[in-house]
Design a protein around this motif. Structure first.
Motif, PDB file in Angstrom:
ATOM      1  N   LEU A   1      -7.881   5.547  -1.583  1.00 35.76           N
ATOM      2  CA  LEU A   1      -6.254   5.581  -1.798  1.00 35.76           C
ATOM      3  C   LEU A   1      -5.559   6.654  -2.334  1.00 35.76           C
ATOM      4  O   LEU A   1      -4.514   7.036  -1.929  1.00 35.76           O
ATOM      5  CB  LEU A   1      -5.936   4.187  -2.715  1.00 35.76           C
TER       6      LEU A   1
ATOM      7  N   ALA B   1      -2.726   9.075  -0.830  1.00 35.96           N
ATOM      8  CA  ALA B   1      -1.572   9.207  -1.454  1.00 35.96           C
ATOM      9  C   ALA B   1      -1.153  10.769  -1.476  1.00 35.96           C
ATOM     10  O   ALA B   1      -0.267  11.149  -1.505  1.00 35.96           O
ATOM     11  CB  ALA B   1      -1.719   8.432  -2.872  1.00 35.96           C
TER      12      ALA B   1
ATOM     13  N   ARG C   1       0.864  -1.301  -0.121  1.00 39.88           N
ATOM     14  CA  ARG C   1       0.010  -0.122   0.018  1.00 39.88           C
ATOM     15  C   ARG C   1       0.723   1.259   0.074  1.00 39.88           C
ATOM     16  O   ARG C   1       0.515   2.239  -0.462  1.00 39.88           O
ATOM     17  CB  ARG C   1      -0.754   0.066   1.290  1.00 39.88           C
TER      18      ARG C   1
ATOM     19  N   SER D   1       0.827   4.036  -2.871  1.00 37.61           N
ATOM     20  CA  SER D   1       0.522   5.371  -2.599  1.00 37.61           C
ATOM     21  C   SER D   1       1.664   6.492  -3.061  1.00 37.61           C
ATOM     22  O   SER D   1       1.155   7.596  -3.756  1.00 37.61           O
ATOM     23  CB  SER D   1       0.482   5.453  -0.963  1.00 37.61           C
TER      24      SER D   1
END
Length: 84
Positions: free
Chosen positions: A61, A65, A23, A27
């Motif tokens: 997400l 980010a 993850r 990002s």
């Protein structure tokens, strides 16, 4: 540019990188893509949308980010080009 179009494009980028198992890497790559390939005016419109509309319509997400990497410079592209 129309903010709805920018949101759609940002979410498409997020969908691509959502397949990354890491993850943090996803990002980082979303943020790098926006910094490398989006004009400053486009990024600023997206930032204003986040600041004033809490990023309505953006995927979680993409929001993560941008929040995590908003002020950073992009990493250099990997050898052979960028996957995004």
């Amino acid at each position: 540019m129309n903010i709805e179009h920018l949101v759609t494009m940002a979410n498409q980028i997020g969908t691509f990188f959502d397949s990354y198992p890491d993850r943090e890497e996803a990002s980082t790559e979303i943020a790098n893509h926006l910094k490398r390939y989006w004009a400053p005016r486009m990024r600023n419109q997206l930032f204003e949308h986040i600041d004033h509309e809490q990023g309505a319509g953006l995927s979680p997400l993409v929001l993560v980010a941008i929040a995590a990497h908003r002020g950073e410079k992009p990493s250099p592209p990997p050898p052979g080009g960028d996957a995004g």
